[in-house]
Design a protein around this motif. Structure first.
Motif, short mmCIF file in Angstrom:
data_model
loop_
_atom_site.label_atom_id
_atom_site.label_comp_id
_atom_site.label_asym_id
_atom_site.label_seq_id
_atom_site.Cartn_x
_atom_site.Cartn_y
_atom_site.Cartn_z
N PHE A 87 0.82 -1.22 0.00
CA PHE A 87 0.00 0.00 0.00
C PHE A 87 0.85 1.25 0.00
O PHE A 87 1.87 1.33 0.69
N VAL A 88 0.38 2.25 -0.75
CA VAL A 88 0.99 3.58 -0.73
C VAL A 88 -0.13 4.59 -0.51
O VAL A 88 -1.17 4.52 -1.19
N PHE A 89 0.08 5.52 0.42
CA PHE A 89 -0.96 6.49 0.75
C PHE A 89 -0.50 7.90 0.41
O PHE A 89 0.70 8.18 0.32
N GLN A 90 -1.47 8.80 0.31
CA GLN A 90 -1.14 10.19 0.01
C GLN A 90 -0.22 10.79 1.07
O GLN A 90 0.66 11.58 0.77
N SER A 91 -0.43 10.39 2.31
CA SER A 91 0.29 11.03 3.42
C SER A 91 1.53 10.24 3.88
O SER A 91 1.99 10.41 5.00
N TYR A 92 2.04 9.36 3.03
CA TYR A 92 3.29 8.61 3.23
C TYR A 92 3.24 7.63 4.42
O TYR A 92 3.67 6.50 4.30
N ASN A 93 2.78 8.13 5.60
CA ASN A 93 2.70 7.28 6.81
C ASN A 93 4.03 6.63 7.18
O ASN A 93 4.09 5.44 7.47
N LEU A 131 16.99 6.11 -4.01
CA LEU A 131 17.40 6.70 -2.73
C LEU A 131 18.57 5.97 -2.08
O LEU A 131 18.78 6.07 -0.88
N GLY A 132 19.34 5.25 -2.91
CA GLY A 132 20.43 4.44 -2.39
C GLY A 132 21.47 5.21 -1.61
O GLY A 132 22.16 4.66 -0.75
N ASP A 133 21.58 6.52 -1.87
CA ASP A 133 22.59 7.32 -1.17
C ASP A 133 22.02 8.10 0.02
O ASP A 133 22.67 8.97 0.57
N GLN A 134 20.79 7.80 0.41
CA GLN A 134 20.15 8.57 1.50
C GLN A 134 19.65 7.68 2.63
O GLN A 134 18.80 8.09 3.42
N LEU A 135 20.21 6.47 2.71
CA LEU A 135 19.63 5.45 3.59
C LEU A 135 19.49 5.85 5.05
O LEU A 135 18.63 5.36 5.76
N HIS A 136 20.36 6.75 5.50
CA HIS A 136 20.37 7.05 6.93
C HIS A 136 19.68 8.34 7.29
O HIS A 136 19.71 8.79 8.43
N PRO A 139 12.77 10.71 7.75
CA PRO A 139 11.77 11.29 6.84
C PRO A 139 11.72 12.82 6.88
O PRO A 139 11.58 13.46 5.83
N ASN A 140 11.88 13.43 8.07
CA ASN A 140 11.77 14.90 8.13
C ASN A 140 12.97 15.61 7.52
O ASN A 140 13.02 16.83 7.46
N GLN A 141 13.94 14.84 7.03
CA GLN A 141 15.06 15.46 6.33
C GLN A 141 14.90 15.31 4.81
O GLN A 141 15.84 15.49 4.05
N MET A 142 13.70 14.94 4.39
CA MET A 142 13.47 14.67 2.97
C MET A 142 12.32 15.49 2.41
O MET A 142 11.46 15.96 3.16
N SER A 143 12.29 15.60 1.09
CA SER A 143 11.18 16.29 0.42
C SER A 143 9.97 15.33 0.33
O SER A 143 10.10 14.13 0.55
N GLY A 144 8.83 15.89 -0.02
CA GLY A 144 7.62 15.07 -0.17
C GLY A 144 7.80 13.96 -1.20
O GLY A 144 7.41 12.81 -0.97
N GLY A 145 8.42 14.30 -2.32
CA GLY A 145 8.63 13.30 -3.37
C GLY A 145 9.54 12.17 -2.88
O GLY A 145 9.30 11.00 -3.17
N GLN A 146 10.57 12.55 -2.12
CA GLN A 146 11.47 11.51 -1.58
C GLN A 146 10.74 10.64 -0.56
O GLN A 146 10.91 9.42 -0.55
N MET A 147 9.91 11.27 0.27
CA MET A 147 9.17 10.47 1.25
C MET A 147 8.23 9.50 0.55
O MET A 147 8.06 8.36 0.99
N GLN A 148 7.63 9.96 -0.55
CA GLN A 148 6.74 9.04 -1.27
C GLN A 148 7.53 7.90 -1.90
O GLN A 148 7.06 6.77 -1.97
N ARG A 149 8.76 8.18 -2.32
CA ARG A 149 9.62 7.10 -2.83
C ARG A 149 9.91 6.07 -1.74
O ARG A 149 9.93 4.87 -1.98
N VAL A 150 10.16 6.57 -0.53
CA VAL A 150 10.38 5.65 0.60
C VAL A 150 9.14 4.79 0.81
O VAL A 150 9.23 3.57 0.99
N PRO A 168 -1.46 8.91 -4.57
CA PRO A 168 -0.05 8.98 -4.17
C PRO A 168 0.61 10.32 -4.48
O PRO A 168 1.63 10.65 -3.88
N THR A 169 0.05 11.08 -5.41
CA THR A 169 0.66 12.36 -5.75
C THR A 169 -0.19 13.53 -5.24
O THR A 169 0.06 14.68 -5.59
N GLY A 170 -1.17 13.22 -4.41
CA GLY A 170 -2.11 14.24 -3.95
C GLY A 170 -1.47 15.40 -3.21
O GLY A 170 -2.00 16.51 -3.21
N ALA A 171 -0.31 15.13 -2.58
CA ALA A 171 0.33 16.19 -1.80
C ALA A 171 1.59 16.72 -2.49
O ALA A 171 2.38 17.43 -1.88
N LEU A 172 1.77 16.36 -3.76
CA LEU A 172 3.04 16.70 -4.43
C LEU A 172 2.84 17.73 -5.54
O LEU A 172 1.78 17.80 -6.16
#
Ligand code: ADP
Ligand code: MG
Length: 243
Positions: A87-93, A131-136, A139-150, A168-172
């Motif tokens: 599942f993927v939601f608009q609000s990432y969760n 996102l292979g270079d952002q593993l650590h 979520p609050n250090q990322m953009s909305g698009g990156q959070m949705q990728r996660v 999935p793109t409702g907030a982007l």
């Protein structure tokens, strides 16, 4: 293969009865990108939640790999939700205080694999979504698009055969939405992706099939599918989930 037949669902709140789904039937191909399009309140989320086993229907039938879910017990539903669908939601969760690597690892429901392998699988799927270079990061250090990728990586880590995405793109913003759609299109090459949206432009540009809902009924289906009897799986393929 996923099929619903004559699904009805009502919500009763006080004296108000809302017919969220009114006799909906749909068969999905094992690999396609379906957009469910319709105005707010037309039953899109209800339909997605029923397909994903998150909500129960009042009448009708949900068939998974040719088997009626009327025979499903709690453990079958758990297995379906944990292994067959993502599942993927608009609000990432996402879990805010955990790294994105941990967010994805925690979603791994496959048992009996080592810590090392869990980490490897999470890394692999995060790399797959770019996102292979952002593993650590958290979520609050990322953009909305990156959070949705996660969130998409988290949905894919159990290698489900079905990915369900609710707005999935409702907030982007537009540019980021296009990137997420590209990713979903890629994902749909080897699984079923069902996305709910009210953005018809995105639906038309990216999906292979558009199903329109209005007042809980299907008003249009751009690529209907009727499985042949011979296409139903033979018993040896009727295992649930895919590991
Ligand atoms: P959409 O996702 O297309 O906006 P929904 O599936 O969320 O539509 O809702 C369909 C209808 O069912 C709406 O009229 C909504 O108000 C109603 N509904 C959805 N969920 C509930 C609920 N949990 N309780 C009562 N009514 C609900
Ligand atoms: Mg909705």
């Amino acid at each position: 293969m996923l099929q619903i037949q004559n699904i009805k669902k009502q919500y009763k709140t006080g004296y108000l009865i809302q017919q969220a789904l009114d006799n909906v039937s749909l068969s999905f191909r094992d690999s396609e990108f379906v957009s469910i399009l319709g105005p707010s309140g037309s039953g899109k989320t209800t339909l997605l939640n029923i397909i994903g086993g998150l909500d129960q229907y009042d009448s009708g039938e949900l068939m998974i790999n040719g088997i009626s879910t009327k025979k499903y017990r709690d453990k079958d539903w758990d297995s379906y939700r944990n292994h067959t669908v993502g599942f993927v939601f608009q609000s990432y969760n996402l879990i805010p205080h955990q790294s994105i690597l941990a967010n994805v690892e925690l979603a791994l429901t496959i048992s009996g694999i080592s810590r090392r392998e869990r980490r490897q699988r999470a890394e692999q799927v995060l790399t797959q979504v770019g996102l292979g270079d952002q593993l650590h990061k958290r979520p609050n250090q990322m953009s909305g698009g990156q959070m949705q990728r996660v969130a998409i990586a988290r949905a894919l880590v159990n290698n489900p055969s079905i990915l369900l995405a609710d707005e999935p793109t409702g907030a982007l913003d537009t540019a980021t939405s296009l990137q997420i759609m590209e990713l979903l299109r890629e994902v749909s090459k080897e699984r079923l992706v069902v996305m709910v949206t009210h953005n018809s432009e995105l639906a038309e540009r990216y999906s292979t099939r558009i199903v329109k809902l209005q007042d809980g009924r299907i008003t249009d289906d751009s690529a209907p599918y009727t499985p042949e009897v011979g296409e139903l799986p033979t018993p040896k393929y009727q295992s649930m989930g895919r590991v």
